[in-house]
Design a protein around this motif. Sequence first.
Motif, short mmCIF file in Angstrom:
data_model
loop_
_atom_site.label_atom_id
_atom_site.label_comp_id
_atom_site.label_asym_id
_atom_site.label_seq_id
_atom_site.Cartn_x
_atom_site.Cartn_y
_atom_site.Cartn_z
N THR A 47 0.81 -1.21 0.00
CA THR A 47 0.00 0.00 0.00
C THR A 47 0.85 1.26 0.00
OG1 THR A 47 -0.13 -0.23 2.39
CG2 THR A 47 -2.01 -1.00 1.13
N ARG A 48 2.02 1.18 0.60
CA ARG A 48 2.80 2.41 0.75
C ARG A 48 3.73 2.66 -0.44
NH1 ARG A 48 4.70 2.98 6.85
NH2 ARG A 48 4.85 5.14 6.21
N PRO A 50 3.21 1.52 -3.94
CA PRO A 50 2.47 0.73 -4.93
C PRO A 50 3.19 0.59 -6.26
CG PRO A 50 1.50 2.89 -4.67
CD PRO A 50 2.54 2.78 -3.61
N GLY A 80 11.11 9.65 -9.63
CA GLY A 80 10.77 10.63 -8.59
C GLY A 80 9.68 10.17 -7.65
N PRO A 81 8.50 9.83 -8.16
CA PRO A 81 7.44 9.36 -7.27
C PRO A 81 7.83 8.10 -6.51
CG PRO A 81 6.51 10.01 -9.38
CD PRO A 81 8.00 10.06 -9.53
N SER A 88 8.53 7.51 2.23
CA SER A 88 7.37 7.48 3.11
C SER A 88 7.28 6.13 3.84
CB SER A 88 6.12 7.73 2.28
OG SER A 88 4.99 7.25 2.91
N ARG A 121 16.61 16.31 8.87
CA ARG A 121 15.22 15.95 8.57
C ARG A 121 14.88 16.23 7.11
NH1 ARG A 121 11.96 17.88 13.96
NH2 ARG A 121 13.63 17.48 15.43
N ALA A 122 15.84 16.71 6.34
CA ALA A 122 15.56 16.99 4.92
C ALA A 122 15.22 15.69 4.21
CB ALA A 122 16.78 17.65 4.29
N PRO A 123 14.37 15.75 3.19
CA PRO A 123 13.99 14.52 2.48
C PRO A 123 15.21 13.83 1.87
CG PRO A 123 12.64 16.38 1.78
CD PRO A 123 13.73 16.94 2.63
N ASP B 55 9.40 18.31 -2.00
CA ASP B 55 10.52 18.08 -1.08
C ASP B 55 10.71 19.25 -0.13
OD1 ASP B 55 11.03 15.62 -2.16
OD2 ASP B 55 12.57 16.35 -3.54
N ARG B 58 7.90 19.49 2.44
CA ARG B 58 8.10 18.43 3.44
C ARG B 58 9.24 18.82 4.40
NH1 ARG B 58 6.66 12.62 3.11
NH2 ARG B 58 8.16 11.50 4.36
N GLU B 59 10.27 19.40 3.83
CA GLU B 59 11.41 19.80 4.69
C GLU B 59 10.98 20.87 5.69
OE1 GLU B 59 14.97 20.85 2.58
OE2 GLU B 59 16.01 21.46 4.41
N THR B 63 11.19 20.05 9.59
CA THR B 63 12.27 20.69 10.35
C THR B 63 11.69 21.71 11.31
OG1 THR B 63 13.46 20.46 8.25
CG2 THR B 63 14.61 21.59 10.02
N ASP B 64 10.95 21.24 12.29
CA ASP B 64 10.30 22.18 13.21
C ASP B 64 11.28 22.95 14.10
OD1 ASP B 64 9.74 19.16 14.21
OD2 ASP B 64 10.34 20.43 15.89
N ARG B 283 -11.02 6.76 -0.32
CA ARG B 283 -9.97 7.08 -1.28
C ARG B 283 -10.46 8.09 -2.33
NH1 ARG B 283 -5.61 4.08 -2.15
NH2 ARG B 283 -5.04 2.56 -0.59
N PRO B 335 4.87 16.89 -9.94
CA PRO B 335 5.14 15.64 -10.66
C PRO B 335 6.49 15.02 -10.31
CG PRO B 335 5.35 17.52 -12.14
CD PRO B 335 4.85 18.05 -10.83
N ARG B 336 7.34 15.78 -9.62
CA ARG B 336 8.64 15.20 -9.23
C ARG B 336 8.46 14.11 -8.19
NH1 ARG B 336 8.43 20.09 -10.14
NH2 ARG B 336 9.83 21.18 -11.56
N ARG B 337 7.40 14.16 -7.44
CA ARG B 337 7.16 13.15 -6.40
C ARG B 337 5.79 12.48 -6.50
NH1 ARG B 337 11.62 12.60 -6.22
NH2 ARG B 337 13.12 13.77 -5.00
N VAL B 338 4.86 13.10 -7.19
CA VAL B 338 3.50 12.56 -7.28
C VAL B 338 3.28 12.12 -8.73
CG1 VAL B 338 1.06 13.08 -7.01
CG2 VAL B 338 2.72 14.07 -5.42
N ALA B 339 3.04 10.84 -8.91
CA ALA B 339 2.90 10.31 -10.28
C ALA B 339 1.62 10.85 -10.92
CB ALA B 339 2.87 8.79 -10.24
N ASN B 340 1.74 11.34 -12.13
CA ASN B 340 0.61 11.86 -12.91
C ASN B 340 -0.33 12.71 -12.04
OD1 ASN B 340 1.49 10.35 -15.18
ND2 ASN B 340 0.59 8.54 -14.24
N PRO B 349 -0.81 6.23 -3.23
CA PRO B 349 -0.25 5.90 -1.91
C PRO B 349 -0.40 7.09 -0.96
CG PRO B 349 1.50 6.43 -3.45
CD PRO B 349 0.22 6.44 -4.25
N SER B 351 1.70 8.66 0.63
CA SER B 351 2.73 9.69 0.53
C SER B 351 2.36 10.79 -0.47
CB SER B 351 4.07 9.06 0.12
OG SER B 351 3.91 8.34 -1.08
N ASP B 352 1.37 10.56 -1.32
CA ASP B 352 0.97 11.59 -2.28
C ASP B 352 0.13 12.70 -1.64
OD1 ASP B 352 2.25 10.13 -4.14
OD2 ASP B 352 0.55 9.77 -5.46
#
Lengths: 541, 411
Positions: A47-48, A50, A80-81, A88, A121-123, B55, B58-59, B63-64, B283, B335-340, B349, B351-352
Amino acid sequence: MRQTTLSVALEVKPESYDHLSSLLDKLREKRSADPSGGTGPFADFLTRVPAVHFMSLSVYPGFDYDPLFVIEANFDGAPGPFWGQLESAIGPELRSMLRCCKRPLDNDGPLFDSIAAPDARAPIAPYLERRSLTPTVFHHGNRGMTRDRILAEHKLFEATRVELRCANHEGPNPYRVLTPRQIHAKLRAAVHPDFAWLDQPPPTRIPLAENIGDWVRLISFIVAAVFVLSIPGLFLSLAMPWERYLILLVVVFIGIAMLLKRIGVALPGTEIATKFSFLKFFFSQLVPLLLFVAGYLVVAVAIGTPLSMLATARNFDAAWHGMVTWLLWGLAGAPVVIAGIVLWLRVIERRDASQDAPPVDPVMLREMARREDWIPQNHMGSLVLIKPGILRMILIRAGHRLLGLVLRIQARSGYLGSMRTIHFAHWAMVNNKSRLMFFSNFDQTWESYLDDFIEKAHAGLTLAWCCGVGFPPTRFLVKDGASHGRQFKEWARHSMTVSRFWYSAYKDLTAEQIERNFRIAIGLRKRTLSDKDAALWINDL
Amino acid sequence: MSALTSSDVLRPGPTGFKALIQRLVMALMPSFFTFLRRWKPVMKLGNNYLTSRYDDVREVFATDPAFGVIYKPHLDVIMGGQPFFLGMADTDQYRHDTDAMRKVVRPEDLPVLAVRTEALGEAIVAGAGGRIDVVDTLVRRVTFTMLGDYLGVPDPPGGDLRVWGTRLFEFQFVDQGNDPALRKEVDEIAPALRLHIQNEIARRRIEPGKDDILSRCLALQAQGDAAYTDDFIRTSLMGFIVGGPPQPPMVVPQAMEQLLRRPEALAEARAAARADDDERLRRYVLEAMRFDPLAPGLPRVALTDWTLGTGTSHAATIPAGAQVLAAFASAMMDPRRVANPRVFDPNRPASDYMHFGFGLHECFGRHINAATLHLMLKPLLKQPNLRRAAGKAGRLSKNGPFAERLVVTYG
């Protein structure tokens, strides 16, 4: 959807080798606590992450170099994804592993610091993306099949088994008396309610653009290779009268041929009988070769004629005619250049040292054996030093490039020779291209997998791996080599390490079964089949 | 009219040219983010920075120690100076307070909340006569009723918790310009809500009544747990009322609007609702929210000089004191991290998505959201012939960042 195969190889601090190995073991022992992730080892990957099909994390001990941490990944879509999903899923664990690695001395140092500092903590995804290696050769056994499609079609297959087995518990099975067309219709009606996607057209496994891209890359490579091989002839033909140029070519070619005849035979005790013959191979490929040469002429004339007109102020007819003549003289020199390269190669090959009894660490061998053969699939990862020399480096790169391009055209049905046992495999160069990695996710046992290759695809295997230090004696890049079965297997085992973390998204499925499920699904997507198609289709049930 | 007795959940929004500009800005925002992600991933505007790539967002969230929350000044006004963990850094008190609330907000409550949410939604949809405003009549009523009941905070005498909660939410999270009119209303509502909750604490101490968050806190207080002082209980419940129920009426109708724009996805979501496949429906709603999330981003303040994207080509140093908007709406479209990212895909997933933030201040109620948001729409999606109402009412209208009205008909 396109699949991606890549690896990330990172040098490990020698003092952190054991710690990194233990981190990998811990990750392997991790079990899913997330109920939505199913049950079993790494179930939440489903699931995490896919996108992932197969993934491994290994660490190679250091002998000539410091230890090497390798992430091998085979997944759907763009990198990338995938890296985002992986972070994650196991980001904290990966960060701990990266902290065991050496800081790169190149421009990636600051990026490494930002992810590996004590409270960083950077990705980590950008760093993994930056350090990804492109395979020199890769092969996908079930090309174009996304992970979700593989899983969905297997579910469909299992539903057909249930239906065929349980159609009538108390009496004769009704399917036995039906014609193939009727079997198709009845089975489709039975499973259709649970598989609404059967009404949708099947996604194309190799889209047209990808197909065209494969051919364009192969043709471009061959055209470029022909051009490079004809360069000496192009220059010589300008410098010499054509009669003398021709005589020179003939004399040199005959001389090289005579030398090759003398040193081309196997060294004592190293020959393995094979059906492979260069002459037969040459004639079998003559037509495509001529087509490629013709293509080269067309491309080169199209580019060269305007340049010639510009440089010499000749008219079109003169420039065109002169260009064709010049290119043909260049082509005439290509066989001599090839013969010269082969001679040079053979001279080097005769001096190569092969390792008759490569040492294998018994502890590591036990660890490898302990992890093998639990499911129908297995995994291997190997790392070897590359033999030195400029010719070899050029030939390895060109040979791998050509092999990779040919595989994209020829191995689309998943067959390598007559085998279909590989899910994902690839070669990649590391340590400034001084070492060669090989990873394979395959069906059956390690022994039978290599036996299959040795018997049925030894030429390709030798071509890809003969550059490795200690590889069994080889002739002309493809002969003998891996055909030295026992020696080759010992060499391969010596180069392997323990697959400490290995994940398969469909651990019970062989590459053959995936294709079988695919064919069944394709049939069931159709509302009706002809008698002929149905008769063929039921063979898979 | 006093703010305490007002029945207008939202204050009057801008009209005329100002409203037009606001709509235009909202409409152009996705394209603007696309431009920024490509050409200026970290954009500087005076002492403000806008980060748009996955990215970097998220950083910032992760990074609190370098990027703190900016909520404390307004929280102090709302809470009367009492500390609430939303305004804290990663301190011992933060951990203590969040741990204390996790003792009473329990995972086993989620199925119960899910059942209550769906039942409330069913009753409202059944009684609406085939035409309903998704924003106010359905989602806001369900949310405030369900969460008010769960927390143990009923409507105040003579007042409306929906109005009070939403007004304080606006002050806390939306009002960056310190609007004096809003502040005037907050100065009335905040003490009144504090008093109301304090009165409830006193009442429930005598008559414990049903099981809810307040009764659990009081039970632990009675057992001598020093964490659960009256101030702590009151402040926490108030924080939940201000930060929790005002949000679903914003984001859930926006998800409905996105589904209505995609007939195929809507049909599949409705099929999932009819089949009682709640996980599948969840979903669809989560994915619909990605196309119009709660806000473009969340603000943070740089506590120290910090270089975002160190080692990358777009690395940018943000000076201490600068305000940073971490645009999670843009991150979910990167799109660098999330597909389409432009494709509606309910099988993405986890993470998106960054709907509920990330890191230290990830939404405390995220599990409640995951268990209930989709169920607010489920009874509606089950209805036959579900469609937009005719005219403007059938299109989602907004008042600033708040969803204002979306009317659908069915049956």
